[in-house]
Design an enzyme around this catalytic site. Structure first.
Site, PDB file in Angstrom:
ATOM      1  N   LYS A   1       0.838  -1.197   0.000  1.00 44.76           N
ATOM      2  CA  LYS A   1       0.000   0.000   0.000  1.00 44.76           C
ATOM      3  C   LYS A   1       0.877   1.253   0.000  1.00 44.76           C
ATOM      4  CE  LYS A   1      -1.935   2.836   2.882  1.00 44.76           C
ATOM      5  NZ  LYS A   1      -2.050   3.999   1.998  1.00 44.76           N
TER       6      LYS A   1
ATOM      7  N   GLU B   1       9.595   0.936  10.738  1.00 48.93           N
ATOM      8  CA  GLU B   1      10.586   2.009  10.520  1.00 48.93           C
ATOM      9  C   GLU B   1       9.857   3.313  10.758  1.00 48.93           C
ATOM     10  OE1 GLU B   1      13.653   1.475  10.115  1.00 48.93           O
ATOM     11  OE2 GLU B   1      13.888  -0.468   9.120  1.00 48.93           O
TER      12      GLU B   1
ATOM     13  N   CYS C   1      13.359  10.647   7.376  1.00 47.26           N
ATOM     14  CA  CYS C   1      13.376  10.130   8.750  1.00 47.26           C
ATOM     15  C   CYS C   1      14.778  10.198   9.338  1.00 47.26           C
ATOM     16  CB  CYS C   1      12.856   8.698   8.763  1.00 47.26           C
ATOM     17  SG  CYS C   1      13.657   7.665   7.546  1.00 47.26           S
TER      18      CYS C   1
ATOM     19  N   GLU D   1       9.724  15.798  15.876  1.00 49.76           N
ATOM     20  CA  GLU D   1      10.121  15.603  14.477  1.00 49.76           C
ATOM     21  C   GLU D   1       9.361  16.612  13.618  1.00 49.76           C
ATOM     22  OE1 GLU D   1       8.820  12.008  12.404  1.00 49.76           O
ATOM     23  OE2 GLU D   1      10.821  11.835  11.552  1.00 49.76           O
TER      24      GLU D   1
END
Ligand code: NAD
Length: 458
Positions: free
Chosen positions: A152, A227, A261, A361
């Site tokens: 997906k 992850e 990331c 983040e």
């Protein structure tokens, strides 16, 4: 149907039909049905098909790159590298089917051997920031190990994944072996996680959604690789080549407009060279070429969406430090005016480690710089986060490089470099940055079960 926008122009690139639950279930059923023949294929034949898939991807690098420039706003140089990375990862794991070794273990009364069995159907859920590489890191080793794959892509960036599935078929992958299912996370993604016949989920995305998936997977003891997010530190010691560290710092955080990331979004600089570092960093940031990602000489393109741009802006213009004062912007680069989801590369100076811009983040082109006094403080500050994905250490002292690399709680560190990812080395996070590892020589462990068989000799 929903629209895929060009983030640099806000124009509609195309429309994509999101799948409903019935379509997802039908696709999983086809993946289940394709499993036995795929795993029974002679290892050399499976290897050959993966090499052919790599060759077909190679022949379409420019086309795939162009799709990523228009559909995700990646600079054309990055997008070509990303398509090439899919090819390279396929080539690397094409060697695996013929090397999926078990062991022979000495036992009394017979012979004991282990086999590495495929899991069955693997569901891969991909974010929008690196649609091609993250897809490839999942599907290449999963297929090599004899699994079938349903993937997906993120709602915002389905185009290259859909094209990769077509290229797989063109290369000769049998129907049902590798299927791409565009649609909503809450529909397609959730269904892959709850579907009894999807035996493993590889998820890359936010820590929030990853945590939800981990909880759901527990119901079926479903295997997961996660992850997740990051808030990585770039640690610059006074004994480093400070010029080089400063010249490289922008690429370490502003690549892909900071939507990475592994972005080194916290820079820690030893106090004795802090002012000098900032003096050197300023021209490196203001000199970044921000503009149309289709132009080959551009360093940074737009953010992925209006929502992401507003979120990033909220940390700086709309943001405040932990004491409620406006965020202190040291300097910033440029960004085009007019249509497109632009935000300039921005350097901020936090007043405390409690400031949101230091802790959270941002996932955009914003970097925060703080001074430190000694090695112990540098390691403590680097580790003062719930994340642990990546990071850099700049020093000429080998002993210090070793001590700090061992001290920082992070899955991927580089010394005198900002490189995080190579397909031949393991990648993944400590703490809330993830669970498990991708890439490298051991990736097949995450896509197989070990089976032990004893043969009696009497
Ligand atoms: P996201 O978590 O919102 O979405 C990721 C994917 O999960 C998308 O395909 C989405 O549709 C799907 N999804 C959403 N809700 C779901 C649900 N309930 N069940 C199943 N699937 C669901 O993340 P994003 O905004 O697309 O990506 C940005 C995040 O990804 C950042 O936090 C970034 O750090 C992280 N990321 C991590 C890595 C890594 O390797 N550690 C790499 C890239 C991005």
């Amino acid at each position: 149907m929903y629209q895929v926008l060009d983030p640099a122009t806000e124009e509609v690139v195309t429309e994509v039909e999101p799948l409903d639950l019935g379509q997802v279930d039908a696709a999983v059923a086809r993946a289940v049905a394709a499993g036995p023949a795929w795993r029974a294929l002679a290892p050399a034949d499976r290897a050959r098909l993966l090499r052919r898939f790599a060759a077909v991807v190679d022949a379409h690098v420019d086309e795939l790159a162009e799709l990523e420039v228009r559909g995700a706003g990646h600079t054309v140089g990055n997008a070509r590298w990303e398509a090439g990375n899919v090819r390279d990862v396929l080539d690397y794991y094409a060697a695996a089917p013929e090397r999926l070794f078990g062991r022979q273990i000495p036992v009394a009364g017979g012979m004991d051997v282990t086999f590495r069995e495929p899991l069955g159907v693997v569901g891969i859920i991909v974010p929008w920031n690196f649609p091609m590489p993250i897809a490839g890191w999942g599907f290449a080793p999963a297929l090599a190990a004899g699994n079938t794959v349903v993937l997906k892509p993120a709602e915002l960036t389905p185009l290259t994944a859909l094209r990769l599935a077509e290229l797989g078929r063109e290369a000769g992958l049998p129907p049902g072996v590798f299927t791409v299912l565009p649609g909503k996370g809450s529909v397609v993604g959730e269904r892959l996680v709850t579907h009894e016949q999807v035996r493993k989920i590889v998820f890359t995305g936010s820590t929030e959604v990853g945590t939800h998936i981990l909880r759901q997977a527990a119901d079926q003891v479903k295997r997961v690789t996660l992850e997740l997010g990051g808030k990585s530190a770039n640690i610059v010691f006074a004994d480093a080549d400070v010029e080089r560290a400063a010249a490289n710092a922008p690429a370490g955080v502003f690549d892909n407009a900071g939507q990475d990331c592994c972005a080194r979004s916290r820079i820690l600089v030893e106090r004795t060279v802090y002012d000098r570092f900032l003096e050197l960093l300023e021209p490196a940031v203001t000199g970044l070429r921000v503009g149309s990602p289709a132009k080959p000489d551009v360093d940074m393109g737009p953010l992925i969406s209006a929502g992401q741009r507003d979120r990033v802006r909220g940390f700086v213009e709309g943001g405040a430090d932990a004491g409620g004062a406006p965020v202190d912007v040291a300097f910033r680069g440029s960004a085009p005016a007019g249509p497109g989801f632009w935000y300039p590369p921005t350097v901020v100076l936090p007043r405390s480690t409690a400031d949101p811009v230091w802790r959270e983040e941002v996932f955009g082109p914003v970097v925060a710089v703080l001074p430190f006094d000694d090695e112990a403080e540098a390691v403590a500050l680097a580790n003062d986060t719930e994340y642990g994905l990546s990071g850099s250490i700049w020093t000429r002292d080998l002993g210090r490089a070793l001590r700090v690399a061992r001290g920082v709680e992070s899955g991927n560190l580089s010394v005198n470099s900002n490189a995080s990812v190579r397909y031949s080395t393991p990648f993944g996070g400590f703490k809330r940055s993830g669970l498990g590892r991708e890439l490298g020589p051991d990736a097949l462990d995450a896509f197989t079960e070990v089976k032990n068989v004893f043969f009696a000799d009497d």
